[in-house]
Design a protein around this motif. Structure first.
Motif, PDB file in Angstrom:
ATOM      1  N   VAL A 193     -23.525 -35.298 -11.266  1.00 43.83           N
ATOM      2  CA  VAL A 193     -23.358 -35.658  -9.864  1.00 43.83           C
ATOM      3  C   VAL A 193     -21.896 -35.366  -9.566  1.00 43.83           C
ATOM      4  CG1 VAL A 193     -23.699 -37.442  -8.157  1.00 43.83           C
ATOM      5  CG2 VAL A 193     -24.998 -37.499 -10.272  1.00 43.83           C
ATOM      6  N   PRO A 194     -21.579 -34.131  -9.284  1.00 40.91           N
ATOM      7  CA  PRO A 194     -20.170 -33.785  -9.173  1.00 40.91           C
ATOM      8  C   PRO A 194     -19.563 -34.342  -7.901  1.00 40.91           C
ATOM      9  CG  PRO A 194     -21.527 -31.905  -8.625  1.00 40.91           C
ATOM     10  CD  PRO A 194     -22.460 -33.015  -8.969  1.00 40.91           C
ATOM     11  N   ARG A 224     -29.244 -40.831  -8.881  1.00 42.80           N
ATOM     12  CA  ARG A 224     -28.328 -40.435  -7.805  1.00 42.80           C
ATOM     13  C   ARG A 224     -28.150 -41.551  -6.792  1.00 42.80           C
ATOM     14  NH1 ARG A 224     -30.442 -34.916  -8.200  1.00 42.80           N
ATOM     15  NH2 ARG A 224     -29.153 -34.129  -9.878  1.00 42.80           N
ATOM     16  N   ARG A 267     -18.859 -21.237  -8.091  1.00 37.48           N
ATOM     17  CA  ARG A 267     -17.679 -22.071  -7.845  1.00 37.48           C
ATOM     18  C   ARG A 267     -16.457 -21.264  -7.426  1.00 37.48           C
ATOM     19  NH1 ARG A 267     -17.903 -26.852 -10.740  1.00 37.48           N
ATOM     20  NH2 ARG A 267     -18.967 -28.336  -9.425  1.00 37.48           N
ATOM     21  N   LEU A 269     -23.511 -32.915  -2.103  1.00 35.50           N
ATOM     22  CA  LEU A 269     -23.742 -32.862  -3.544  1.00 35.50           C
ATOM     23  C   LEU A 269     -24.801 -31.839  -3.884  1.00 35.50           C
ATOM     24  CD1 LEU A 269     -23.624 -36.649  -4.433  1.00 35.50           C
ATOM     25  CD2 LEU A 269     -22.005 -34.891  -5.104  1.00 35.50           C
ATOM     26  N   HIS A 304     -37.567 -27.715 -21.641  1.00 34.21           N
ATOM     27  CA  HIS A 304     -38.814 -27.143 -21.136  1.00 34.21           C
ATOM     28  C   HIS A 304     -39.845 -28.239 -20.918  1.00 34.21           C
ATOM     29  CE1 HIS A 304     -37.692 -22.893 -22.500  1.00 34.21           C
ATOM     30  NE2 HIS A 304     -36.627 -23.621 -22.269  1.00 34.21           N
ATOM     31  N   GLY A 305     -40.692 -28.011 -19.981  1.00 33.06           N
ATOM     32  CA  GLY A 305     -41.727 -29.011 -19.743  1.00 33.06           C
ATOM     33  C   GLY A 305     -41.312 -30.004 -18.671  1.00 33.06           C
ATOM     34  N   THR A 306     -41.215 -31.261 -19.074  1.00 30.20           N
ATOM     35  CA  THR A 306     -41.078 -32.296 -18.054  1.00 30.20           C
ATOM     36  C   THR A 306     -39.650 -32.528 -17.604  1.00 30.20           C
ATOM     37  OG1 THR A 306     -40.901 -33.908 -19.787  1.00 30.20           O
ATOM     38  CG2 THR A 306     -43.084 -33.557 -18.877  1.00 30.20           C
ATOM     39  N   GLY A 307     -38.683 -32.102 -18.390  1.00 30.29           N
ATOM     40  CA  GLY A 307     -37.308 -32.478 -18.102  1.00 30.29           C
ATOM     41  C   GLY A 307     -36.579 -31.476 -17.236  1.00 30.29           C
ATOM     42  N   SER A 308     -35.355 -31.796 -16.978  1.00 29.43           N
ATOM     43  CA  SER A 308     -34.518 -30.892 -16.225  1.00 29.43           C
ATOM     44  C   SER A 308     -33.232 -30.746 -17.000  1.00 29.43           C
ATOM     45  CB  SER A 308     -34.239 -31.476 -14.845  1.00 29.43           C
ATOM     46  OG  SER A 308     -33.383 -30.617 -14.165  1.00 29.43           O
ATOM     47  N   THR A 309     -32.815 -29.539 -17.278  1.00 36.23           N
ATOM     48  CA  THR A 309     -31.706 -29.380 -18.209  1.00 36.23           C
ATOM     49  C   THR A 309     -30.357 -29.411 -17.546  1.00 36.23           C
ATOM     50  OG1 THR A 309     -31.935 -27.028 -17.950  1.00 36.23           O
ATOM     51  CG2 THR A 309     -32.925 -27.999 -19.900  1.00 36.23           C
ATOM     52  N   TRP A 310     -30.286 -29.291 -16.245  1.00 39.43           N
ATOM     53  CA  TRP A 310     -28.946 -29.067 -15.710  1.00 39.43           C
ATOM     54  C   TRP A 310     -28.503 -30.055 -14.668  1.00 39.43           C
ATOM     55  CZ3 TRP A 310     -28.163 -27.853 -10.544  1.00 39.43           C
ATOM     56  CH2 TRP A 310     -29.328 -27.620  -9.825  1.00 39.43           C
ATOM     57  N   ARG A 369     -23.141 -37.246   2.246  1.00 36.44           N
ATOM     58  CA  ARG A 369     -22.631 -36.988   0.905  1.00 36.44           C
ATOM     59  C   ARG A 369     -23.711 -36.355   0.023  1.00 36.44           C
ATOM     60  NH1 ARG A 369     -19.302 -38.609  -3.399  1.00 36.44           N
ATOM     61  NH2 ARG A 369     -20.727 -39.220  -5.029  1.00 36.44           N
ATOM     62  N   ASP A 409     -21.330 -41.123  -9.373  1.00 34.79           N
ATOM     63  CA  ASP A 409     -20.851 -39.981 -10.133  1.00 34.79           C
ATOM     64  C   ASP A 409     -21.677 -39.890 -11.416  1.00 34.79           C
ATOM     65  OD1 ASP A 409     -19.318 -37.858 -10.952  1.00 34.79           O
ATOM     66  OD2 ASP A 409     -17.481 -38.750 -10.150  1.00 34.79           O
ATOM     67  N   GLY A 458     -21.421 -30.057 -13.577  1.00 34.89           N
ATOM     68  CA  GLY A 458     -22.554 -29.237 -13.156  1.00 34.89           C
ATOM     69  C   GLY A 458     -22.461 -27.784 -13.573  1.00 34.89           C
ATOM     70  N   ARG A 461     -38.102 -22.957 -14.581  1.00 31.30           N
ATOM     71  CA  ARG A 461     -38.420 -23.869 -15.672  1.00 31.30           C
ATOM     72  C   ARG A 461     -37.683 -25.194 -15.504  1.00 31.30           C
ATOM     73  NH1 ARG A 461     -36.195 -21.793 -19.597  1.00 31.30           N
ATOM     74  NH2 ARG A 461     -36.038 -19.554 -19.250  1.00 31.30           N
ATOM     75  N   ASP A 462     -36.379 -25.115 -15.166  1.00 33.82           N
ATOM     76  CA  ASP A 462     -35.583 -26.336 -15.066  1.00 33.82           C
ATOM     77  C   ASP A 462     -36.054 -27.239 -13.939  1.00 33.82           C
ATOM     78  OD1 ASP A 462     -34.202 -25.299 -17.068  1.00 33.82           O
ATOM     79  OD2 ASP A 462     -32.364 -24.890 -15.958  1.00 33.82           O
ATOM     80  N   ASP A 463     -36.312 -26.649 -12.798  1.00 35.10           N
ATOM     81  CA  ASP A 463     -36.602 -27.450 -11.612  1.00 35.10           C
ATOM     82  C   ASP A 463     -38.080 -27.498 -11.282  1.00 35.10           C
ATOM     83  OD1 ASP A 463     -33.955 -27.553 -11.585  1.00 35.10           O
ATOM     84  OD2 ASP A 463     -33.655 -26.914  -9.519  1.00 35.10           O
ATOM     85  N   GLU A 464     -38.887 -26.935 -12.185  1.00 36.63           N
ATOM     86  CA  GLU A 464     -40.336 -26.903 -11.949  1.00 36.63           C
ATOM     87  C   GLU A 464     -40.665 -26.295 -10.595  1.00 36.63           C
ATOM     88  OE1 GLU A 464     -41.701 -30.910 -12.673  1.00 36.63           O
ATOM     89  OE2 GLU A 464     -40.042 -31.088 -14.092  1.00 36.63           O
ATOM     90  N   GLU A 491     -23.344 -28.506  -3.691  1.00 39.98           N
ATOM     91  CA  GLU A 491     -22.428 -28.300  -4.823  1.00 39.98           C
ATOM     92  C   GLU A 491     -23.200 -27.954  -6.100  1.00 39.98           C
ATOM     93  OE1 GLU A 491     -18.324 -29.650  -6.535  1.00 39.98           O
ATOM     94  OE2 GLU A 491     -18.994 -29.758  -4.480  1.00 39.98           O
ATOM     95  N   ARG A 492     -24.313 -28.650  -6.324  1.00 39.21           N
ATOM     96  CA  ARG A 492     -25.119 -28.357  -7.508  1.00 39.21           C
ATOM     97  C   ARG A 492     -25.638 -26.929  -7.461  1.00 39.21           C
ATOM     98  NH1 ARG A 492     -27.011 -33.580  -6.785  1.00 39.21           N
ATOM     99  NH2 ARG A 492     -28.813 -32.867  -5.618  1.00 39.21           N
ATOM    100  N   ALA A 505     -22.829 -24.595  -8.264  1.00 38.37           N
ATOM    101  CA  ALA A 505     -22.490 -24.608  -9.679  1.00 38.37           C
ATOM    102  C   ALA A 505     -23.565 -23.889 -10.485  1.00 38.37           C
ATOM    103  CB  ALA A 505     -22.341 -26.044 -10.161  1.00 38.37           C
ATOM    104  N   ARG A 528     -37.472 -35.753 -13.401  1.00 42.36           N
ATOM    105  CA  ARG A 528     -36.955 -35.532 -12.041  1.00 42.36           C
ATOM    106  C   ARG A 528     -36.835 -36.837 -11.276  1.00 42.36           C
ATOM    107  NH1 ARG A 528     -36.998 -30.440 -10.057  1.00 42.36           N
ATOM    108  NH2 ARG A 528     -37.253 -30.982  -7.885  1.00 42.36           N
TER     109      ARG A 528
END
Ligand SMILES: Nc1ncnc2c1ncn2[C@@H]1O[C@H](COP(=O)(O)OP(=O)(O)OP(=O)(O)O)[C@@H](O)[C@H]1O
Ligand SMILES: [Mg+2]
Lengths: 264, 436
Positions: free
Chosen positions: B89-90, B47, A131, A119, B79-85, A115, B52, B27, A188-191, A122-123, A126, B40
């Motif tokens: 958990v679809p 997860r 999609r 997932l 920006h920086g340490t986070g993750s925006t997207w 699973r 979900d 997502g 940037r999002d996922d470093e 899927e991410r 998306a 992260r």
């Protein structure tokens, strides 16, 4: 002081009898975007393949401090994802299945997807706005959509280092920008750490934090675009006659016809 | 940027931590969760905690915990340490197509039907009801009135071993063919590609020609054919490796062609020296189940069972290999090892099959391709369905081989090609017409 994402020491690759990469040393910080530039045959693709452990080499390549030479294929694949210059895209595979194949390094050798793998795929789908295309076959996609699917597969791999070999060579001007913006957002999002081989010097300069210029397998210059991209260097290594413009902190490399009286 | 940046459509969900309802864009870019920043590591933890997405309140709770841990002022962009997207958990709606249920059933029914027909048809017809009854009566503690002992003997001592052997060989050749086509990424590959056929032919000829007068060639022949087949592929592999073929499958195929040519030449030479063997060698080469008995079945089934199991387990890896050596390598697959393993499994099984049935052509190519055309090109479907359909196909071919000219027999290889070729042509025509 954290470990560099990619640390290359005296990397040399010999293919057949030719020295394709010679004693390359460089270091790439985590989250950095490094552009690999150089004329045809300079060794960009070969360097990327060496980083992904796909070609045997002399010297050291460390990914997050772990040596490529002594890691298994699977360990490497969990650290780096490679988007090749000409990806093989079996036309009958659906986008969903293709992206799922990117999970291979996380799936036991003879196991099937869990699973969590579905997932992750899927991410990635998306994230690249695929999609609506998930159930379409690769053969039915346009060039730009196909490029996104390949990127989604690499993303599903969830490796912290992304190697791109001329990711935009097949795209029109707008799509090139879209694709590179997307990679930048992902970075940037996922470093992610991004190393991209590119031929369009202006684009390479705008997106990369730093450029490495290769020529005949050797690293001949590195640094920010404004330093590396000079008219003299480009005519020297690319045998091209260009004009380099600096505007708003960006560097533009414009081809110029030799002996054209209107130039300058 | 991306084409759509407008509000994504929301799906109603129930938070698994607090039970509140909330809307989720699953997502897609533009979901509310993009504005809540978590680390992260926290994301990975989430997860495992929840199946979900979480509601805004619960997610914000985790974000606050992160900020306390980091001792940083709260930030609202990513920006920086986070993750925006990636908080969503679809639903895992994405699946790889396996064997479609309908086609799986079709293959089962085809095989079962073929077995029943093959057991029932012959000079003495036996109905399916009688077959079932007789089968049950052989189980302990079941007492039904038996068939005539004469019919019973025909059914279980003559027909059943022949039918079972045909099923084993057919399934093996088809699954080995599908695996070879995958591992060499060559639609023309069949199980005989790397010298199994030539090696087995040489082994069989040698056994027939040089069997010491006292011994029975019938017992030596399968052993010798099996050894010859394995030797052929081993030579091809070693030759291929010595010229660097581990990198490219094309060189390995060429090495196979070379070894096959050499072994065929050796076989022809032996045959010429012993002209009296010509007929028996020829009839062996054409293949058939005329002399099948339970001994043959017992002899080959362990090899075929192990080989089939190994190939079935590799069906996902075969899909990865369809991306090419380079990309499969970058996905963490050790190509050389996988290729060797699949070649060994397919070779051992094919050699065992060939050693008791002779060289039956066409099954290994036509069955997998029919499935590709009708069902799917994914090896998750092609490999298991080839096994079932190949077994059914060869059982049917053998029925025809022993009935059309009864009491004489046609070589089964003639039937597979004679029936298979037109059938394949029809499938090719209709599916291509529908596709284009
Ligand atoms: N297997 C090989 N054997 C011998 N030489 C090779 C082999 N593969 C590549 N080369 C040579 O190595 C050099 C570098 O190749 P590489 O593909 O790395 O260049 P590149 O910088 O990616 O070029 P391009 O911009 O055209 O993609 C070329 O001169 C090429 O001919
Ligand atoms: Mg290249």
């Amino acid at each position: 002081m954290s470990v560099a994402a990619v640390e290359v020491q005296d990397l040399s690759v010999t293919l057949g009898r030719s020295h394709v990469v010679r004693e390359l040393s460089a270091s790439v910080a985590r989250g950095e975007w490094v552009g690999l530039i150089g004329p045809n045959g300079a060794g960009k693709t070969t360097t990327l393949r060496a980083l992904a452990g796909l070609v045997s080499f002399a010297g050291h390549v460390l990914l997050d401090g772990c040596a490529v030479g002594s890691s298994t294929r699977r360990e490497i694949a969990r650290r780096v994802a490679l988007v090749p210059q000409n990806p093989q895209t079996p036309p009958e595979l659906t986008v969903a299945e293709y992206v799922l194949l990117g999970r291979t390094p996380h799936i036991g050798y003879l196991a099937t997807e869990t699973r969590a793998d579905r997932l992750a795929a899927e991410r990635a789908i998306a994230r690249l706005a695929l999609r609506p295309f998930a159930e379409r076959t690769l053969g039915s996609l346009s060039g730009g959509e196909l490029q996104r699917a390949v990127l989604a597969r690499a993303l599903a791999q969830e490796a912290p280092i992304l190697l791109l070999d001329e990711p935009t060579s097949a795209l029109d001007l707008g799509r090139q920008q879209q694709a590179l913006e997307l990679v930048d957002a992902l970075r940037r999002d996922d470093e992610l750490t991004v190393i991209a081989a590119m031929h369009d010097l202006s684009l390479a300069g705008q997106y990369a934090d730093r450029l490495l210029l290769l020529d005949r397998g050797q690293l001949v210059a590195q640094g920010p675009a404004s330093e590396v991209l000079s008219e003299e260097r480009i005519s020297n290594y690319y045998s091209a006659s260009v004009e380099v413009l600096h505007r708003n902190g960006n560097v533009f490399v414009l081809p110029r016809r030799e002996g054209d009286p209107c130039a300058r | 940027m991306l084409e759509q940046r407008e509000r994504p459509s929301l799906r109603q969900k129930v938070c698994s931590r607090c039970g509140k309802e909330f809307g989720c864009a699953q997502g897609e870019p533009g979901c509310w969760c993009e504005s809540i920043v978590v680390r992260r590591e926290t994301l990975a933890e989430l997860r495992t905690l929840a199946d979900d997405c979480l509601c805004p309140t619960c997610l914000a709770g985790f974000a606050e915990r992160d900020q306390r841990a980091l001792g940083e002022p709260p930030s609202t962009n990513g920006h920086g340490t986070g993750s925006t997207w990636a908080k969503a958990v679809p639903h895992a709606s994405i699946r790889a197509r396996g064997v479609p249920l309908v086609w799986g059933l079709c293959a089962f029914v085809f095989l079962a039907g073929a077995l029943l027909v093959a057991l029932g048809i012959g000079p003495i017809a036996i109905g399916p009801g009688a077959i079932a009854e007789s089968a049950l009566s052989h189980l302990p503690w079941v007492h039904l009135h038996h068939l005539h002992s004469f019919e019973d003997a025909i059914l279980w001592q003559v027909r059943a071993p022949r039918v079972v052997l045909a099923a084993l060989v057919g399934g093996m050749l088809a699954i080995a063919g599908s695996a070879y086509q995958g591992v060499f990424r060559n639609p023309l590959a069949d199980p005989y590609l790397l010298g199994v056929a030539a090696g087995a032919g040489l082994g069989a000829t040698v056994a027939i020609a040089y069997a010491p007068p006292g011994s029975r060639a019938g017992e030596l022949l399968p052993l010798s054919a099996f050894a010859g087949a394995i030797l052929g592929v081993a030579c091809a592999y070693l030759l291929g490796r010595s010229v660097g073929a581990v990198r490219t499958s094309g060189t390995l195929i060429l090495a196979g062609v070379t070894v096959a040519a050499f072994m065929t030449a050796a076989q022809t030479f032996v045959q010429q020296q012993h002209a009296q063997t010509l007929l028996s060698v020829y009839s062996w080469l054409l293949g058939g189940f005329g002399s099948a008995d339970w001994h043959d079945v017992v002899l080959v089934s362990p090899y075929i069972a192990v080989s089939t199991a190994v190939l079935l387990l590799h069906r996902r890896i075969l899909d990865v290999l369809s991306l090419g050596d380079e990309e499969a390598g970058s996905l963490g697959v050790n190509i050389q090892r996988v290729r060797l393993l699949i070649v060994i499994a397919a070779t051992v099984g094919t050699a065992a099959a060939v050693s008791v049935s002779g060289l039956i052509g066409f099954v290994g190519i036509i069955v997998p391709h029919t499935i590709r055309l009708l069902v799917s090109t994914s090896y998750r479907a092609v490999v298991p369905l080839s096994l079932l359909a190949g077994a059914g196909f060869l059982v049917m071919a053998d029925v025809i081989a022993r009935t059309v000219l009864s009491p004489a027999e046609l070589p089964v290889g003639v039937v597979t090609a004679f029936l298979g070729a037109p059938f394949f042509a029809i499938v090719l025509r209709t599916t291509r017409r529908m596709a284009g």
